[in-house]
Scaffold this active site. Structure first.
Site, PDB file in Angstrom:
ATOM      1  N   HIS A   9       0.601  -1.276   0.001  1.00 55.61           N
ATOM      2  CA  HIS A   9       0.107  -0.165   0.101  1.00 55.61           C
ATOM      3  C   HIS A   9       0.894   1.309  -0.053  1.00 55.61           C
ATOM      4  O   HIS A   9       1.946   1.165   0.191  1.00 55.61           O
ATOM      5  CB  HIS A   9      -0.910   0.062   1.250  1.00 55.61           C
ATOM      6  CG  HIS A   9      -0.261   0.237   2.626  1.00 55.61           C
ATOM      7  ND1 HIS A   9       0.556   1.087   3.011  1.00 55.61           N
ATOM      8  CD2 HIS A   9       0.114  -1.049   3.393  1.00 55.61           C
ATOM      9  CE1 HIS A   9       1.224   0.820   4.155  1.00 55.61           C
ATOM     10  NE2 HIS A   9       0.739  -0.579   4.545  1.00 55.61           N
ATOM     11  N   GLU A  82      -2.267  -7.315   7.505  1.00 54.00           N
ATOM     12  CA  GLU A  82      -0.880  -7.090   8.106  1.00 54.00           C
ATOM     13  C   GLU A  82      -0.500  -8.094   9.322  1.00 54.00           C
ATOM     14  O   GLU A  82      -1.527  -8.352  10.077  1.00 54.00           O
ATOM     15  CB  GLU A  82      -0.726  -5.475   8.307  1.00 54.00           C
ATOM     16  CG  GLU A  82       0.911  -5.423   9.032  1.00 54.00           C
ATOM     17  CD  GLU A  82       2.112  -5.616   8.136  1.00 54.00           C
ATOM     18  OE1 GLU A  82       2.089  -6.927   7.800  1.00 54.00           O
ATOM     19  OE2 GLU A  82       2.688  -4.741   7.843  1.00 54.00           O
TER      20      GLU A  82
END
Length: 200
Positions: A9, A82
């Site tokens: 990202h 994550e």
């Protein structure tokens, strides 16, 4: 052959401040949104056929930048989230090193720290790696699949696909914000080849 693009990202305020994010749902900042738009143009040129994202906002918004160019929809896969850094989320590495020097050294060496509710490297690697395998399973020849995820998750998931022990092997450098890796299926062990890493 199937191409798997692992895309980290764009930048968040936590990134720019050097804070550990983990599962904290921090959005992209202005720089991150611009990074996503620019990187999406490069990745679109690779001919993606599918986009799958972590559920966290920073990954989803990055993925949407590519979706807007390609017309593809963004699928969400919880397995791409994550790594959890537990009690250390929101902290800076320097502060952790100062407050818990021995535990910091263990962390940097790849050791587990369950007392801080931090997800172990091997566990993250298997979780993300198996999610990536499932995403690719059933793909057609010449498919180009984009998996949008996070720094630790991407690194450890790729380590798993390459057949390495995530707790002992540190052969992949951390991915920069909005950069990507290209992995390609391979008939020879471990079944994957790294074509490019940290591109963009």
């Amino acid at each position: 052959m199937t191409d798997l693009i692992l895309w980290r990202h764009g930048q968040t305020d936590y990134n720019s401040q050097g804070r550990i994010q983990g599962r904290v749902d921090v959005p992209l900042n202005e720089t991150g949104r611009d990074q996503a738009r620019r990187a999406a143009e490069d990745i679109a040129a690779l001919g993606p056929t599918r986009i799958v994202s972590s559920p966290l906002t920073r990954a989803r918004d990055t993925a949407e930048a590519l979706a807007s160019l390609t017309g593809l929809s963004v699928e969400i896969d919880e397995g791409l989230a994550e790594k959890s850094f537990g009690d250390w989320e929101g902290l800076k590495a320097a502060d952790i090193k100062k407050q818990w020097p021995e535990h910091y050294a263990t962390w940097r060496a790849g050791g587990d720290l369950p007392q801080f509710r931090i997800e172990g490297r091997r566990h993250t690697a298997e979780r993300v790696g198996e999610a990536l395998k499932a995403i690719v399973a059933g793909s057609q020849k010449d498919d180009v699949i984009v998996a949008v995820s996070h720094g630790a998750a991407t690194n450890l998931g790729a380590t798993y696909l390459l057949g390495m022990d995530a707790q002992q092997w540190f052969g992949l450098r951390g991915m920069s914000n909005c950069c990507y890796a290209l992995l390609r299926t391979n008939k020879r062990p471990p079944g994957w080849a790294v074509v490019t890493w940290n591109a963009g």
